[in-house]
Design a protein around this motif. Structure first.
Motif, PDB file in Angstrom:
ATOM      1  N   THR A   1     -23.318  16.917  31.113  1.00  0.00           N
ATOM      2  CA  THR A   1     -23.704  16.115  32.280  1.00  0.00           C
ATOM      3  C   THR A   1     -25.029  16.593  32.846  1.00  0.00           C
ATOM      4  O   THR A   1     -25.919  15.791  33.156  1.00  0.00           O
ATOM      5  CB  THR A   1     -22.616  16.203  33.369  1.00  0.00           C
TER       6      THR A   1
ATOM      7  N   LYS B   1     -28.153  15.574  30.865  1.00  0.00           N
ATOM      8  CA  LYS B   1     -28.599  14.208  31.107  1.00  0.00           C
ATOM      9  C   LYS B   1     -29.187  14.042  32.508  1.00  0.00           C
ATOM     10  O   LYS B   1     -30.174  13.321  32.697  1.00  0.00           O
ATOM     11  CB  LYS B   1     -27.441  13.229  30.890  1.00  0.00           C
TER      12      LYS B   1
ATOM     13  N   ASN C   1     -28.322   5.413  32.091  1.00  0.00           N
ATOM     14  CA  ASN C   1     -27.711   5.730  30.798  1.00  0.00           C
ATOM     15  C   ASN C   1     -28.290   4.907  29.659  1.00  0.00           C
ATOM     16  O   ASN C   1     -28.415   5.390  28.536  1.00  0.00           O
ATOM     17  CB  ASN C   1     -26.189   5.519  30.866  1.00  0.00           C
TER      18      ASN C   1
ATOM     19  N   MET D   1     -23.059   6.284  25.089  1.00  0.00           N
ATOM     20  CA  MET D   1     -21.906   7.105  25.436  1.00  0.00           C
ATOM     21  C   MET D   1     -20.966   7.263  24.249  1.00  0.00           C
ATOM     22  O   MET D   1     -20.335   8.300  24.075  1.00  0.00           O
ATOM     23  CB  MET D   1     -21.160   6.477  26.625  1.00  0.00           C
TER      24      MET D   1
END
Length: 301
Positions: free
Chosen positions: A70, A73, A227, A276
């Motif tokens: 996490t 990113k 994302n 993802m």
């Protein structure tokens, strides 16, 4: 009052407002000018961030206290700032990172929970800087995250402020007569960014949340990375670690010119909306597992 004096008073009254307007216009124009990418020495001390903004946008301890993947990113789009001894400020936007989870991650310096004098920073609180040498002459900068022995490698930056100084620092390590570097080449690699921002070995184990010489900021002029703009690809330079070399734990901003290594296949999957999915359930669980390890350890102490 003579006719000549009346004309002079009228002329002065007519011109004065125009001068005031021009004065304010010039001041406004100056505030709109962007200091980055200028070759003048003044660029190194530009007002890209004012002292007030530094405090407002500096990232604190809470930001770093996230699972490794996490954090890797979340770091994309954030600004690494460095104040040199002469007051020069250098800044670069993070555009590429790699997550190293420790524990089961065989490619990590802390694999299996192994602690050494070199990797101590990986076991310190989130936000601790981990600087280590490669090939005996170059340095790489990492940031510790939540999780036992977990850290994020900073792979590439987009240079924002202090480019003349960055070029001098990079040129000092290159052979005489080498071609002049393009701006996008100043920080497009883990050791290159350490050279360009003058990140020394002694920064190891420092705290990014409180250090006066190096820190991270939110960029007030850009939105957080979405994302859909993040590419998830295998890490670079760890081919000898088998299946761990295939883990898609390198993250970079899609289409950014300062990325060190482009992975076309990963980008195609990103464009199809499978960013993802690239991680896979087992990868997400690995990240969660590292988070649970540290929490369990804390509960037993």
């Amino acid at each position: 009052m003579s006719g000549r004096k009346r004309k002079m008073v009228a002329l002065t009254a007519a011109v004065a407002p125009k001068l005031d307007v021009n004065k304010h216009k010039n001041r406004r124009d100056l505030t709109l000018k962007k200091p980055i990418h200028s070759e003048s020495a003044e660029t190194d001390r530009s007002h890209y961030f004012t002292p007030k903004t530094d405090l407002q946008h500096r990232l604190g301890e809470g930001f770093f206290n996230q699972p490794c993947i996490t954090l890797a990113k979340e770091l994309l789009g954030k600004v690494l700032a460095r104040t040199c001894a002469d007051g020069t400020e250098l800044r670069g936007r993070i555009v590429e990172t790699e997550a190293y989870l420790g524990g089961e991650d065989k490619a990590s310096h802390s694999a299996g929970g192994k602690r050494t004098e070199r990797n101590t920073a990986m076991f310190m609180k989130p936000g601790t800087i981990y600087v280590y040498p490669i090939y005996g002459i170059y340095l790489c900068m990492n940031v510790s995250s939540e999780g036992e022995g977990a850290a994020v490698l900073l792979r590439s930056l987009e240079p924002l402020q202090g480019l003349p100084t960055m070029k001098q620092l990079r040129s000092a390590r290159r052979k005489e007569g080498a071609r002049q570097l393009k701006d996008k080449e100043l920080c497009n690699g883990p050791s290159k960014l350490c050279q360009a921002l003058d990140i020394p070995r002694c920064f190891d184990r420092r705290d990014l949340a409180s250090d006066p010489e190096v820190w991270l900021e939110r960029d007030p002029n850009s939105d957080p990375a979405d994302n859909k703009d993040i590419v998830s690809a295998p890490r670079v330079g760890i081919e000898s670690h088998g299946e761990w070399a295939k883990k898609p734990w390198r993250f970079y901003l899609l289409g950014h010119p300062c990325v060190s290594v482009v992975n076309k296949e990963a980008e195609r999957e990103s464009l199809s909306g499978n960013v993802m999915n690239n991680l896979g359930p087992s990868d997400v669980e690995s990240d969660r597992g590292q988070r649970n390890v540290i929490r369990t350890s804390q509960e037993h102490h």
